[in-house]
Motif scaffolding. Structure first.
Motif, PDB file in Angstrom:
ATOM      1  N   ARG C 142      16.197  49.124  40.037  1.00  0.00           N
ATOM      2  CA  ARG C 142      17.420  48.036  39.484  1.00  0.00           C
ATOM      3  C   ARG C 142      18.217  48.355  38.062  1.00  0.00           C
ATOM      4  NH1 ARG C 142      14.881  42.408  42.899  1.00  0.00           N
ATOM      5  NH2 ARG C 142      16.526  42.255  41.772  1.00  0.00           N
ATOM      6  N   PHE C 143      17.350  48.530  38.039  1.00  0.00           N
ATOM      7  CA  PHE C 143      17.856  49.328  36.171  1.00  0.00           C
ATOM      8  C   PHE C 143      19.665  49.711  36.009  1.00  0.00           C
ATOM      9  CE2 PHE C 143      18.633  51.587  32.053  1.00  0.00           C
ATOM     10  CZ  PHE C 143      18.799  50.411  31.428  1.00  0.00           C
ATOM     11  N   LEU C 144      19.048  51.123  37.096  1.00  0.00           N
ATOM     12  CA  LEU C 144      20.388  52.080  36.947  1.00  0.00           C
ATOM     13  C   LEU C 144      21.427  51.177  37.933  1.00  0.00           C
ATOM     14  CD1 LEU C 144      18.981  54.862  38.696  1.00  0.00           C
ATOM     15  CD2 LEU C 144      19.758  54.488  36.063  1.00  0.00           C
ATOM     16  N   LEU C 145      20.931  49.722  38.703  1.00  0.00           N
ATOM     17  CA  LEU C 145      22.263  49.318  39.676  1.00  0.00           C
ATOM     18  C   LEU C 145      23.078  47.791  38.255  1.00  0.00           C
ATOM     19  CD1 LEU C 145      23.342  48.042  42.298  1.00  0.00           C
ATOM     20  CD2 LEU C 145      21.732  46.135  42.112  1.00  0.00           C
ATOM     21  N   ILE C 146      22.170  47.120  37.351  1.00  0.00           N
ATOM     22  CA  ILE C 146      23.201  46.986  36.358  1.00  0.00           C
ATOM     23  C   ILE C 146      23.690  47.457  35.409  1.00  0.00           C
ATOM     24  CG2 ILE C 146      22.406  45.502  34.216  1.00  0.00           C
ATOM     25  CD1 ILE C 146      19.619  45.040  35.137  1.00  0.00           C
ATOM     26  N   VAL C 147      23.445  49.414  35.684  1.00  0.00           N
ATOM     27  CA  VAL C 147      24.344  49.801  34.477  1.00  0.00           C
ATOM     28  C   VAL C 147      25.510  49.882  35.470  1.00  0.00           C
ATOM     29  CG1 VAL C 147      24.054  52.377  33.754  1.00  0.00           C
ATOM     30  CG2 VAL C 147      22.525  51.039  32.840  1.00  0.00           C
ATOM     31  N   LEU C 148      25.435  50.601  36.918  1.00  0.00           N
ATOM     32  CA  LEU C 148      26.545  50.714  37.441  1.00  0.00           C
ATOM     33  C   LEU C 148      27.289  49.247  37.989  1.00  0.00           C
ATOM     34  CD1 LEU C 148      27.749  52.888  39.847  1.00  0.00           C
ATOM     35  CD2 LEU C 148      27.140  51.220  41.977  1.00  0.00           C
ATOM     36  N   GLY C 149      27.404  48.306  37.564  1.00  0.00           N
ATOM     37  CA  GLY C 149      27.595  47.151  38.291  1.00  0.00           C
ATOM     38  C   GLY C 149      28.457  47.100  36.838  1.00  0.00           C
ATOM     39  N   LEU C 150      28.127  46.873  35.505  1.00  0.00           N
ATOM     40  CA  LEU C 150      28.545  47.351  34.642  1.00  0.00           C
ATOM     41  C   LEU C 150      30.000  48.011  34.401  1.00  0.00           C
ATOM     42  CD1 LEU C 150      26.078  46.298  31.509  1.00  0.00           C
ATOM     43  CD2 LEU C 150      28.041  44.830  32.187  1.00  0.00           C
ATOM     44  N   ALA C 151      29.328  49.023  34.624  1.00  0.00           N
ATOM     45  CA  ALA C 151      30.155  51.018  34.860  1.00  0.00           C
ATOM     46  C   ALA C 151      30.994  49.976  35.601  1.00  0.00           C
ATOM     47  CB  ALA C 151      29.680  51.656  35.120  1.00  0.00           C
ATOM     48  N   VAL C 152      31.347  49.464  36.891  1.00  0.00           N
ATOM     49  CA  VAL C 152      31.928  49.208  37.807  1.00  0.00           C
ATOM     50  C   VAL C 152      33.300  48.298  37.647  1.00  0.00           C
ATOM     51  CG1 VAL C 152      32.831  48.314  40.274  1.00  0.00           C
ATOM     52  CG2 VAL C 152      31.332  50.047  39.802  1.00  0.00           C
ATOM     53  N   ALA C 153      32.982  47.249  37.012  1.00  0.00           N
ATOM     54  CA  ALA C 153      33.170  46.093  36.361  1.00  0.00           C
ATOM     55  C   ALA C 153      34.254  46.576  34.623  1.00  0.00           C
ATOM     56  CB  ALA C 153      32.216  45.227  35.819  1.00  0.00           C
ATOM     57  N   ALA C 154      34.171  47.395  34.045  1.00  0.00           N
ATOM     58  CA  ALA C 154      34.866  47.687  32.952  1.00  0.00           C
ATOM     59  C   ALA C 154      35.817  48.298  33.550  1.00  0.00           C
ATOM     60  CB  ALA C 154      33.641  48.751  32.416  1.00  0.00           C
ATOM     61  N   LEU C 155      35.741  49.072  34.718  1.00  0.00           N
ATOM     62  CA  LEU C 155      36.519  50.087  35.751  1.00  0.00           C
ATOM     63  C   LEU C 155      37.744  49.368  36.060  1.00  0.00           C
ATOM     64  CD1 LEU C 155      37.223  53.680  36.692  1.00  0.00           C
ATOM     65  CD2 LEU C 155      36.374  52.674  38.905  1.00  0.00           C
ATOM     66  N   LEU C 156      36.935  48.050  36.922  1.00  0.00           N
ATOM     67  CA  LEU C 156      37.542  47.248  37.813  1.00  0.00           C
ATOM     68  C   LEU C 156      39.202  46.863  36.645  1.00  0.00           C
ATOM     69  CD1 LEU C 156      36.312  45.533  40.408  1.00  0.00           C
ATOM     70  CD2 LEU C 156      38.043  47.197  40.501  1.00  0.00           C
ATOM     71  N   TRP C 157      38.413  45.858  35.485  1.00  0.00           N
ATOM     72  CA  TRP C 157      38.936  45.362  34.196  1.00  0.00           C
ATOM     73  C   TRP C 157      40.247  46.358  33.960  1.00  0.00           C
ATOM     74  CZ3 TRP C 157      40.194  45.405  29.722  1.00  0.00           C
ATOM     75  CH2 TRP C 157      40.621  44.337  28.979  1.00  0.00           C
ATOM     76  N   ALA C 158      40.288  47.589  33.461  1.00  0.00           N
ATOM     77  CA  ALA C 158      40.594  48.241  32.977  1.00  0.00           C
ATOM     78  C   ALA C 158      41.756  48.192  34.680  1.00  0.00           C
ATOM     79  CB  ALA C 158      40.296  49.588  32.810  1.00  0.00           C
ATOM     80  N   LEU C 159      41.665  48.931  35.498  1.00  0.00           N
ATOM     81  CA  LEU C 159      42.601  49.268  37.118  1.00  0.00           C
ATOM     82  C   LEU C 159      43.732  47.860  36.531  1.00  0.00           C
ATOM     83  CD1 LEU C 159      40.570  50.491  40.077  1.00  0.00           C
ATOM     84  CD2 LEU C 159      42.701  51.700  38.426  1.00  0.00           C
ATOM     85  N   TYR C 160      42.705  46.554  36.512  1.00  0.00           N
ATOM     86  CA  TYR C 160      43.415  45.172  36.848  1.00  0.00           C
ATOM     87  C   TYR C 160      44.633  44.780  35.233  1.00  0.00           C
ATOM     88  CZ  TYR C 160      43.748  40.717  38.247  1.00  0.00           C
ATOM     89  OH  TYR C 160      43.763  39.535  38.254  1.00  0.00           O
ATOM     90  N   ARG C 161      44.126  45.296  34.627  1.00  0.00           N
ATOM     91  CA  ARG C 161      44.564  44.526  32.939  1.00  0.00           C
ATOM     92  C   ARG C 161      45.429  45.742  32.247  1.00  0.00           C
ATOM     93  NH1 ARG C 161      45.021  39.629  32.637  1.00  0.00           N
ATOM     94  NH2 ARG C 161      43.587  38.491  33.391  1.00  0.00           N
ATOM     95  N   LEU C 162      44.739  46.915  32.585  1.00  0.00           N
ATOM     96  CA  LEU C 162      45.595  48.168  31.931  1.00  0.00           C
ATOM     97  C   LEU C 162      46.695  49.228  32.294  1.00  0.00           C
ATOM     98  CD1 LEU C 162      43.076  49.640  29.375  1.00  0.00           C
ATOM     99  CD2 LEU C 162      43.790  47.921  28.888  1.00  0.00           C
ATOM    100  N   THR C 163      46.438  49.151  33.629  1.00  0.00           N
ATOM    101  CA  THR C 163      47.537  50.067  34.362  1.00  0.00           C
ATOM    102  C   THR C 163      48.946  49.002  34.802  1.00  0.00           C
ATOM    103  OG1 THR C 163      46.484  49.819  36.720  1.00  0.00           O
ATOM    104  CG2 THR C 163      45.164  50.784  35.602  1.00  0.00           C
ATOM    105  N   PRO C 164      49.399  49.898  35.244  1.00  0.00           N
ATOM    106  CA  PRO C 164      50.766  49.940  35.976  1.00  0.00           C
ATOM    107  C   PRO C 164      50.722  48.792  36.965  1.00  0.00           C
ATOM    108  CG  PRO C 164      51.246  51.959  34.974  1.00  0.00           C
ATOM    109  CD  PRO C 164      49.659  51.753  35.180  1.00  0.00           C
ATOM    110  N   MET C 165      49.366  49.682  38.247  1.00  0.00           N
ATOM    111  CA  MET C 165      49.503  49.298  39.172  1.00  0.00           C
ATOM    112  C   MET C 165      48.687  47.309  39.605  1.00  0.00           C
ATOM    113  SD  MET C 165      47.229  50.644  43.382  1.00  0.00           S
ATOM    114  CE  MET C 165      46.109  49.591  42.646  1.00  0.00           C
TER     115      MET C 165
END
Lengths: 306, 247, 287
Positions: C142-165
């Protein structure tokens, strides 16, 4: 006037069901009447107000559980029934704040609200009996007089559902009903005319919860048993399907829809495993082929005639 | 007697753009005032601010002497204002009579009875039908509104604004998209409004504006550039430059 | 006592991580395409079961997660092309239709995998506890899941806010016609976002199945929580999905601990307050 005659004819035809002497059909017809009334409460919101609630199963369940707890706790029917309907109305008043939104938001919020209420039925076991539910609910009795067997109970249900249908027909053609139709058609125009539209939608929502509550009361008495199955979110969802499937804002529509859905639940389910797949296919088929419902279908057939 | 409408220092910004820029004017009781201006002048935005569709960025609006700057649209209408929409906003699945019945009840937020029939009593229905007669769509009174022609729906729109016995009517380009015959009918109805009703109307068609107005307020790029009698405005050099000059 | 609070907090975070994976897809699909897909709960369930099967066959948990995600991408593609497009944007019909799809998928899963709860086996590298500062022992998975969730959130946020797409998606959320007028290939964009949402839903089923188990009706339980996330956060907003997940995860976790009888109802309070103050959700746009 013609409609009234039609309704009377249907009621008379239904009144012959107990004469068939088969308790299965009597029970099933009662279920159709009870769930049809629940579908009416949803249909009211969909066709008269233009909102699609997915929480009416919660009003239904809270009323059913309240009757079950009070009747088995020794309360008389004359006290238990108003208390149950009041419980549904109170929940309606609480959930009614969802009318501050509309469209998709309203659908999602009511679904979430409904499920939150229903989850209590399984988790608060001390109150609701948990998965075992509450059994041995007696038939209703007023001053010692009441139905004593299934066919008498059937007539009680038929009379009460008939009464509710008449009340309903009156409400949707009333002044208030007209203002709801105005909101459904063009809310911004209603606002520009000076109406407090949110308050009206709120009142409509509470009326809907009362109708669902009455259906829940009848469910508890006819079933004589209330369990989380009555408090499933599928009840809300299927009541919505009944309303859409029936179609076109008539009083008959929701009962037609209830006939189909209760038929699947009670007849098809005994014949094939995996019957919920059929139920799912009905949802899909209604969307693809009958978005205006069965009553809309007859309209289409009529128009197609030369 | 206080002004029907008082607008002072009214500004509405969308992002960086000031669609309405520091506008101040008053409309006295019984005036027939037309807001004129080319497309994009800010008249419709000003209209929305006055009727309460959206809030102003800064400034003050008063109706009948009451500050309504923060009041909702419905509450402003209950003070005695009937309005139309630029794009017809009527009740499509109801009949014109039902449309008007709803409009008659709005001023006092009426129609709460669950048991009294929505068809209204004899006198109310007669009044509704008389109003439909007045705007020229009596023959369609009991058909579904959605099936009416565009022009008939514009006329119904006008009926809705008048039905609540308003002290003032605010009309947003009531003649837009109408045929010449329908247009003159609407102009006739507006001209026949009783003296007691104050009229504020947004218009970009100059013929209609000059026909109806006893006072013209001309806007350009969010600002008022002229205000006065039609004759005075017609002679105004600034107006001729920005508006009439092109014509 | 502090230990228990820390544990509940971590439980809330790990549930939040899972909910974010499911809700972010739901909210993006709605925001961009105005499609309400209630089948996300069923996607979670079927993705979980299929992933479980792959884990059992191959012994690889990661492969199971990917398989669960990809199978749902395929299912969603078929469902979208054959059915959802035919609702022509009517939300009521979309809701009914995707509820019907939920019935079909969930019952099919019941016929194949039966009614007993099944747990996706956790990988060896995620077994056992981690020891966190303050001597808090917490399940490593469950600890790793938290880490994964944070990573995916960061990735999605970067995709959403920082890329042309991401910029195009955001524009599409605000104003669809404008995006179409820009001449952007909207169909391709929709397909990509739908695929991403479906992948997240299917993968989250495997990830969630490894600690919440998979069982009949789980599709509704998880869907409702995801819906509350979206309602609180605001439909169409990725930041809203983050905030909403944290909120729902923590309230659910502390609710179950403090008031188990009414835990499900605990979320009503904050939702009611939100409806009164900000009906469009924390990050939603007025509509």
């Amino acid at each position: 006037m013609g409609r009234l005659i039609l309704l009377a004819a249907i009621a008379l035809a239904l009144a012959t069901v107990p004469m068939l002497g088969n308790p299965f059909w009597v029970g099933l017809t009662m279920q159709v009447l009870v769930f049809g009334l629940l579908a009416v409460s949803v249909d009211f919101m969909i066709r008269q107000v233009g909102l699609f609630p997915l929480c009416n199963g919660a009003f239904f369940a809270v009323a059913a559980y309240t009757v079950a707890m009070l009747e088995t706790g020794g309360w008389p029917t004359v006290a238990a029934v108003p208390a149950a309907i009041a419980a549904a109305a109170l929940m309606g008043m609480a959930f009614g704040i969802s009318v501050r939104t509309g469209g998709v938001y309203f659908i999602l919020i009511t679904l979430a609200f409904g499920q939150m209420a229903l989850s209590v039925a399984t988790s608060w076991t001390a109150l609701t009996g948990g998965d075992n539910g509450i059994t041995n609910i007696p038939y209703p009795a007023v001053a010692g007089v009441g139905p004593t067997d299934l066919s008498q109970m059937f007539f009680v249900v038929l009379a009460l559902v008939g009464l509710m249908v008449l009340v309903y027909a009156r409400i949707i053609t009333s002044q208030f009903g007209l203002t709801l139709n105005g909101i459904r058609d063009a809310e911004t125009r209603m606002v520009a005319l000076g109406y407090r539209t949110v308050t009206r939608k709120y009142v409509a929502f509470v009326i809907s919860s009362v109708f669902a509550g009455v259906a829940g009361v009848l469910y508890a008495y006819t079933n004589q048993f209330v369990s989380p199955a009555a408090a499933s979110l599928l009840v809300s969802v299927e009541a919505g399907l009944m309303a859409i499937l029936g179609g076109s804002g008539t009083v008959i529509g929701p009962f037609l829809g209830a006939t189909v859905i209760m038929g699947i639940r009670n007849i098809v389910s005994a014949m094939v495993p995996g019957w919920p797949i059929l139920m799912g296919l009905v949802f899909i088929a209604v969307v693809l082929f009958l978005p205006r419902g069965l009553v809309g279908l007859t309209g289409r057939i009529k128009r197609a005639r030369p | 007697m206080s002004a029907v409408l008082e607008v002072s220092g009214l500004t509405k910004r969308f992002g960086g753009l000031a669609a309405v820029d520091d506008v101040t004017f008053q409309v006295s009781p019984g005036e027939h005032c037309v807001l004129l201006g080319p497309n994009g002048a800010g008249k419709t935005t000003l209209f929305h601010l006055i009727t309460g569709t959206f809030p102003a960025t800064t400034g003050r609006i008063a109706l009948f002497g009451r500050d309504v700057t923060t009041m909702g649209a419905a509450a402003r209408c209950r003070l005695g204002v009937g309005r139309t929409f630029q794009i017809s906003n009527v009740f499509p699945t109801l009949t014109p009579v039902q449309n008007v019945l709803l409009a008659m009840g709005g001023g006092h937020d009426g129609g709460w009875s669950l048991f009294r029939s929505g068809r209204g009593d004899r006198t109310t229905r007669d009044r509704a039908e008389a109003l439909l007669e007045r705007v020229g769509i009596a023959e369609a009174a009991h058909t579904e509104t959605a099936s009416l022609s565009y022009g008939a729906r514009r006329q119904l729109e006008l009926a809705l604004a008048l039905a609540g016995e308003p002290r003032a009517v605010f009309l947003d380009e009531p003649c837009a998209g109408l045929s010449p015959a329908e247009r003159s009918r609407v102009v006739d109805i507006i001209e026949a409004l009783p003296e007691s009703i104050t009229l504020v109307m947004v218009e970009h068609d100059m013929d209609v504006a000059f026909q109806v107005a006893r006072r013209l307020v001309v806007m350009n790029r969010g600002r008022l550039i002229a205000d006065g009698s039609p004759e005075a405005v017609r002679a105004d050099a600034t107006v001729q430059e920005v508006y009439l000059g092109a014509a | 006592m502090t230990h228990s609070i820390a544990l509940q907090f971590l439980n809330g975070l790990s549930l939040a991580a899972l909910l974010f994976l499911l809700a972010s897809g739901f909210t993006l699909t709605f925001g961009l395409a105005r499609v309400v897909n209630m089948a996300h709960g069923a996607y979670y369930l079927i993705g979980g079961y299929l992933g479980l099967q792959v884990v059992v066959w191959t012994g690889s948990f990661s492969l199971g997660v990917v398989a669960g995600g990809l199978s749902v991408v395929a299912i969603n593609f078929a469902v979208d092309r054959t059915l959802i497009t035919r609702t022509k944007g009517d939300p009521l019909l979309q809701v009914l239709l995707t509820i019907g799809i939920t019935y079909v998928i969930a019952e099919t899963a019941l016929l194949i995998w039966g009614g007993d709860p099944m747990r996706v086996p956790q990988p060896d590298w995620a077994r056992g506890p981690v020891v966190l500062p303050g001597d808090v022992f917490y399940p490593r998975y469950r600890f790793l899941l938290i880490v994964l969730g944070l990573a995916v959130a960061a990735l999605l946020w970067a995709l959403y806010r920082l890329t042309p797409m991401g910029a195009i998606v955001r524009a599409g959320v605000d104003d669809r016609e404008m995006t179409e007028a820009l001449g952007v290939n909207i169909t391709l964009l929709f397909t990509l976002v739908f695929a991403l949402a479906a992948f997240l839903a299917g993968a989250s089923g495997v990830l969630g199945g490894a600690f919440l188990t998979l069982y009949p009706h789980a599709e509704w339980d998880i869907l409702i929580l995801a819906l509350v996330v979206v309602i609180i956060g605001g439909l169409g907003s990725i930041e809203g999905a983050m905030a909403g997940s944290l909120f729902v995860g923590l309230i659910d976790s502390f609710g179950r601990w403090l008031l188990p009888e009414a835990a499900g109802f605990m979320l009503f309070g904050p939702m009611a307050v939100l409806l009164l103050l900000r009906p469009q959700g924390l990050f939603g746009r007025a509509h």
